[in-house]
Design an enzyme around this catalytic site. Structure first.
Site, mmCIF file in Angstrom:
data_model
loop_
_atom_site.group_PDB
_atom_site.id
_atom_site.type_symbol
_atom_site.label_atom_id
_atom_site.label_comp_id
_atom_site.label_asym_id
_atom_site.label_seq_id
_atom_site.Cartn_x
_atom_site.Cartn_y
_atom_site.Cartn_z
ATOM 1 N N LYS A 129 -14.703 -6.476 -5.914
ATOM 2 C CA LYS A 129 -14.946 -6.686 -4.484
ATOM 3 C C LYS A 129 -16.394 -7.144 -4.312
ATOM 4 C CE LYS A 129 -10.908 -4.964 -3.148
ATOM 5 N NZ LYS A 129 -10.781 -3.629 -2.543
ATOM 6 N N ASP A 155 -9.818 -0.570 -9.213
ATOM 7 C CA ASP A 155 -10.492 -0.992 -7.984
ATOM 8 C C ASP A 155 -11.635 -0.026 -7.692
ATOM 9 O OD1 ASP A 155 -11.377 -1.804 -5.515
ATOM 10 O OD2 ASP A 155 -9.451 -1.675 -4.509
ATOM 11 N N LYS A 161 0.843 -1.190 0.000
ATOM 12 C CA LYS A 161 0.000 0.000 0.000
ATOM 13 C C LYS A 161 0.885 1.250 0.000
ATOM 14 C CE LYS A 161 -4.228 -1.815 0.488
ATOM 15 N NZ LYS A 161 -5.374 -1.518 -0.395
#
EC number: 5.1.1.-
Length: 336
Positions: free
Chosen positions: A250, A228, A153
């Site tokens: 997701k 994303d 990240k």
């Protein structure tokens, strides 16, 4: 059909930080649907970025309790279509859809991947996520959990320096997730440096709605870019096909396995790489993701590795990413 749901707070092994937030706990809601002596389990998490709380989820699901318990359940796809008319958030819809799929597979006595006509002879290995921290802490987390693939990240002023330092301590594959923190120019500039450091791809470097910036990145980045935050629901897949090399689906954001299966199919039709990611779920949600593995290029399902204590049994993630699939049907979940 009987409906139950319960909130859990999952303590994390380490503070988890991304470019826009940090937390030490993950609130999660577990839903169970029971029929004919079998129970299926689903999961959804709270999320401040999408304004989802445990209270809002509980209120949504409680409001449709009567409709659910009176529904004549046969197949999860029909149940999902029925629920789609009930003004539920996708996060609430996800928990119910996962529970319905788990229940359906248990009633048939078959795992979902088998029902979908796939096998587990080959599957991608999950990455292990290293959240933003000091370089010393990031290195320590990496050394604490040796892994073949790390998702790093980023979203700091020293992103390339962080990766350069971490590279000194492992030969693992790196993936970089900036969580919308970079500009197009930063992405294009960082890409060749990160490629030389063994980075496989970049995940969502720009803000979710910066389509003009992503068009520049697509033409000039030497690394593939995976969507994303720009790819939430089914309708987003086609647009992402023009601006990204792949998508990260997701389940919580799209509304469960039912829409995720359609998104995977559409992604493949467009020639995109396909990934499914997690939101630090317990083994309940991760076991559902695992059923999709034969259809995926990449996966981020390290939730159970990031929490101190799990609340369920199902898929087992062993050292190095090898999996033991549960023998139960459906997603194979049992609560502890």
């Amino acid at each position: 059909m009987q409906l139950k749901f319960k909130k859990y707070t999952l303590p994390l092994k380490h503070t988890f930080s991304i470019s826009r937030e940090s937390h030490d706990f993950q609130d999660t809601l577990i839903v169970s649907l029971s029929l004919d002596g079998k129970s299926g389990f689903g999961e959804t998490t709270s999320n401040p970025y999408y304004k989802i709380t445990m209270e809002s989820l509980s209120d949504e699901i409680e409001a449709v309790r009567g409709d659910i318990e009176n529904f004549r359940f046969e197949k999860p796809e029909a149940f999902h279509q029925f629920l789609s008319q009930k003004n539920l958030s996708n996060f609430a819809l996800c928990a119910l859809d996962l529970a319905a799929h788990d229940l359906y597979g248990k009633l048939l006595g078959k795992p979902l991947y088998e029902i979908w006509g796939t096998t587990i002879d080959h599957y991608p290995i999950t990455n292990y996520t290293i959240g933003i921290a000091s370089i010393e802490k990031m290195r320590s987390k990496m050394q604490e959990t040796p892994w073949p693939i790390y998702k790093i990240k980023l979203g700091t002023e020293d992103d390339v320096a962080i990766v350069r330092e971490l590279r000194k301590h492992t030969s693992a594959v790196f993936r970089v997730d900036a969580n919308c923190a970079w500009t197009a120019e930063e992405t294009i500039e960082n890409a060749p440096l990160l490629k030389d450091l063994g980075v496989e791809f970049l995940e969502q470097p720009l803000k979710a709605d910066d389509w003009a910036g992503m068009e520049k990145v697509m033409h000039k980045s030497v690394l593939p870019v995976i969507a994303d935050e720009s790819c939430i629901v089914e309708a987003d897949v086609e647009k992402c096909g023009l601006h990204f090399n792949g998508i990260n689906i997701k389940l919580t954001k799209c509304g469960g396995l039912t829409p995720a299966l359609r998104m995977i199919q559409k992604s493949k039709e467009l020639g995109l790489k396909t990934m499914v990611g997690c939101m630090t779920e317990s083994t309940v949600g991760i076991s559902a993701i695992a059923q999709l593995l034969p259809q995926l290029d990449y996966v981020d399902m390290d939730g159970p590795l990031l929490i101190k204590e799990d609340i369920a049994d199902g898929i087992q993630i062993l050292e190095g990413g090898k999996l033991i699939f549960p023998e139960l049907g459906g997603s194979g979940v049992t609560l502890r």
